[in-house]
Scaffold this active site. Structure first.
Site, PDB file in Angstrom:
ATOM      1  N   GLY A 174       1.074  -0.642  -2.680  1.00  0.00           N
ATOM      2  CA  GLY A 174       1.049  -0.711  -4.138  1.00  0.00           C
ATOM      3  C   GLY A 174       1.566  -2.064  -4.574  1.00  0.00           C
ATOM      4  N   LYS A 194       8.262   4.758   1.846  1.00  0.00           N
ATOM      5  CA  LYS A 194       7.855   3.616   1.017  1.00  0.00           C
ATOM      6  C   LYS A 194       8.874   2.496   1.229  1.00  0.00           C
ATOM      7  CE  LYS A 194       6.291   2.623  -3.613  1.00  0.00           C
ATOM      8  NZ  LYS A 194       5.761   3.271  -4.786  1.00  0.00           N
ATOM      9  N   ASP A 282       5.386   6.405 -15.007  1.00  0.00           N
ATOM     10  CA  ASP A 282       4.316   5.788 -14.211  1.00  0.00           C
ATOM     11  C   ASP A 282       3.266   6.844 -13.824  1.00  0.00           C
ATOM     12  OD1 ASP A 282       3.015   3.694 -13.063  1.00  0.00           O
ATOM     13  OD2 ASP A 282       4.292   3.558 -11.286  1.00  0.00           O
TER      14      ASP A 282
HETATM   15  P1  ATP Z   1       1.823   1.055  -7.731  1.00  0.00           P
HETATM   16  O1  ATP Z   1       2.647   0.293  -6.773  1.00  0.00           O
HETATM   17  O2  ATP Z   1       1.194   0.223  -8.769  1.00  0.00           O
HETATM   18  O3  ATP Z   1       2.593   2.190  -8.321  1.00  0.00           O
HETATM   19  P2  ATP Z   1       0.423   2.856  -5.956  1.00  0.00           P
HETATM   20  O4  ATP Z   1       0.972   4.106  -6.522  1.00  0.00           O
HETATM   21  O5  ATP Z   1      -0.998   2.917  -5.489  1.00  0.00           O
HETATM   22  O6  ATP Z   1       0.555   1.655  -6.970  1.00  0.00           O
HETATM   23  P3  ATP Z   1       2.340   3.092  -3.811  1.00  0.00           P
HETATM   24  O7  ATP Z   1       3.189   3.991  -4.624  1.00  0.00           O
HETATM   25  O8  ATP Z   1       3.012   2.029  -3.026  1.00  0.00           O
HETATM   26  O9  ATP Z   1       1.270   2.352  -4.746  1.00  0.00           O
HETATM   27  O10 ATP Z   1       1.469   3.998  -2.841  1.00  0.00           O
HETATM   28  C1  ATP Z   1       0.475   3.452  -2.031  1.00  0.00           C
HETATM   29  C2  ATP Z   1      -0.413   4.576  -1.519  1.00  0.00           C
HETATM   30  O11 ATP Z   1       0.280   5.310  -0.517  1.00  0.00           O
HETATM   31  C3  ATP Z   1      -0.801   5.602  -2.567  1.00  0.00           C
HETATM   32  O12 ATP Z   1      -1.902   5.188  -3.295  1.00  0.00           O
HETATM   33  C4  ATP Z   1      -1.067   6.842  -1.715  1.00  0.00           C
HETATM   34  O13 ATP Z   1      -2.409   6.841  -1.318  1.00  0.00           O
HETATM   35  C5  ATP Z   1      -0.151   6.659  -0.518  1.00  0.00           C
HETATM   36  N1  ATP Z   1       1.037   7.545  -0.618  1.00  0.00           N
HETATM   37  C6  ATP Z   1       2.140   7.328  -1.351  1.00  0.00           C
HETATM   38  N2  ATP Z   1       3.028   8.327  -1.199  1.00  0.00           N
HETATM   39  C7  ATP Z   1       2.466   9.215  -0.344  1.00  0.00           C
HETATM   40  C8  ATP Z   1       2.869  10.495   0.209  1.00  0.00           C
HETATM   41  N3  ATP Z   1       4.049  11.039  -0.104  1.00  0.00           N
HETATM   42  N4  ATP Z   1       2.019  11.140   1.036  1.00  0.00           N
HETATM   43  C9  ATP Z   1       0.822  10.586   1.338  1.00  0.00           C
HETATM   44  N5  ATP Z   1       0.369   9.412   0.850  1.00  0.00           N
HETATM   45  C10 ATP Z   1       1.178   8.721   0.021  1.00  0.00           C
HETATM   46 MG    MG Z   2       2.736   5.147  -6.253  1.00  0.00          MG
END
Ligand code: ATP
Ligand code: MG
Length: 446
Positions: A174, A194, A282
């Site tokens: 993300g 994360k 968010d």
């Molecule tokens: P942003 O950083 O703008 O909020 P985002 O939500 O796409 O964007 P992240 O929160 O870093 O970014 O998540 C990246 C990806 O990781 C998500 O789009 C999702 O597909 C995957 N992901 C996040 N959390 C989980 C989880 N608990 N289980 C499975 N997949 C996950």
């Molecule tokens: Mg996210």
């Protein structure tokens, strides 16, 4: 009934499993050579042999977050065995000996204690009012459901250290960080971790850790379970429950009958957060996660102001799902989350972002000027012919330009679109997630 992924059913045939029946007088292990042939009645007979004095009608097992899942039929038994085989595989990959499949027999209620009048206890949280800048009160504490004993258990077992984590694959990236699938050796469970690089002082690190404490207390089936967080050098790792269906942003157009069930879960998740005086801040499809059991959970809500501020210093831009009042820099509250629900579900229904002039190529952060149309223009409306009137009305209400005209939490739950799909039918979402995952695997030639 739950839909079981074909892949996991194939795995079931390959090896014997050990089932441990937990009874008040001790544990009883039995080996099952061919788990795919096991049926509910056979297992019930085996349980009744061990506990002849009890009228056992069902049993339970624990999922990865310790929630008890009841098994009453062959389909639910298949879902349990499929879940267990996946867990066993993960434990093997990580060099561990698999734990037996533990089941907890449940005795049927005697007629004397059955609730024949169908009386219900109202467990819905109090409708929260605008909570942007208020302090938690005693009602809030009541809805933090975990007992202190339970909390202690989580805090003692749940503390996760970097060296106990085996990173597996990258799940996504993300604006703030990278998410990995990982295995926690001590907890023997799969996690999503994360990792966010943050160049901040130790004082700020401590502040973030204490702000994240509230996550231990969040206990809702619609909110992702938090297992712990730690800093290593200049990176924070946040460990949560892994959702095998991933986030909604990667699914194509979602049909209304599936989207309706997802909306119910999202509204319930938000209502829970609002009852704790937490604004999500968010809400967007990438922060709505699904799994093959048909569960839908929210993640990445802003409990730590310091964490949000530290990330925002590195990643400049405005989120395309933000309500007009937020884009304009005005005060905002619950109604801003409600707008984000509206715009997210409109995108999921259409299969494209509702403002055609806004192209979200890389994530949802955009230069402020590009989002000015959200402030200036009349909000978009779903085309009536393609979607039900209830759904179109729901989205239109959530996306009213004036925050106060958008539905309040209790009005959201009472909206006809939400009422229509509030039937507890997880099978619809489960089947759809499994089908999409199978299609994705086929496309990738797996
Ligand atoms: P942003 O950083 O703008 O909020 P985002 O939500 O796409 O964007 P992240 O929160 O870093 O970014 O998540 C990246 C990806 O990781 C998500 O789009 C999702 O597909 C995957 N992901 C996040 N959390 C989980 C989880 N608990 N289980 C499975 N997949 C996950
Ligand atoms: Mg996210």
């Amino acid at each position: 009934m739950l839909f079981v992924s074909l892949n996991s059913l194939r795995d079931m045939d390959t090896e014997a499993i050990v089932i441990r029946i937990k009874t008040p007088s001790g544990d009883m292990d039995s080996s099952v050579d061919c788990p795919s042939l096991l049926n509910f009645n056979d297992l019930l007979v085996a349980i009744r042999d061990v506990m002849p004095e009890a009228t056992v009608t069902a049993f339970e097992y624990e999922d990865e977050v310790g929630d008890r899942i009841t098994v009453r039929s062959d389909d639910e038994l298949k879902a349990m065995v499929s879940y267990y085989c996946n867990t066993m595989k993960d434990q093997r990959i990580n060099g561990l000996l698999p734990d037996p499949l533990q089941i907890f027999p449940r005795a049927g209620k005697t007629p004397g204690i059955r609730n024949i009048h169908g009386l219900k206890v109202n467990t819905r949280p109090n409708p929260a009012n605008d909570c942007a800048h208020t302090v938690p009160d005693s009602t809030t504490n009541n809805s933090l459901k975990k007992s202190s004993a339970e909390l202690k258990r989580i805090l003692s077992n749940g503390q996760i250290n970097a060296q106990d984590i085996h990173y597996q694959e990258q799940l996504g990236q993300g604006n703030g960080g990278t998410v990995y699938k990982a295995y926690h050796l001590l907890g023997r469970r799969v996690l999503a971790v994360k990792v966010i690089p943050l160049d901040i002082t130790v004082e700020l690190q401590k502040q973030i850790m204490s702000e994240l404490e509230i996550l231990y207390k969040c206990d809702s089936p619609y909110i992702i379970t938090f297992f712990g967080a730690f800093f290593v050098e200049n990176r924070i790792s946040i460990c949560t429950e892994f959702m095998d269906g991933g986030s909604l942003d990667v699914f194509k157009k979602i049909p209304e009958h599936v989207l309706g069930r997802i909306a119910v879960a999202v509204v319930k998740g938000l209502t829970y957060l609002w009852s704790l005086k937490i604004l999500h801040r968010d809400v967007k499809p990438s922060n709505m996660l699904v799994n093959t059991r048909g569960q839908v959970k929210l993640c990445d809500f802003g409990v730590s102001t310091q964490l949000v501020n530290s990330i925002a210093k590195t990643y400049v831009g405005t989120n395309a799902y933000m309500a007009p009042e937020r884009i304009s820099g005005e005060q905002y509250g619950i109604h801003a989350d409600v707008w984000s629900v509206g715009i997210s579900f409109m995108e999921l229904a259409l299969g494209m972002f509702p403002y055609p002039q806004i192209q979200k190529n890389q994530g949802s952060l955009m230069p402020l000027q590009l989002l000015q149309c959200i402030v200036d223009e009349d909000p978009p409306v779903l085309p009536v012919g393609q979607f039900s009137e209830k759904f179109v009305h729901f989205i239109t209400q959530c996306m009213r330009r004036q925050p106060k005209e958008r539905p309040a939490p209790n009005n959201l739950m009472d909206h006809p679109f939400i009422i229509q799909f509030n039937d507890g039918n997880a099978e619809v979402v489960s089947m759809w997630v499994c089908r999409c995952l199978e299609e994705r695997r086929a496309q990738q030639g797996l």
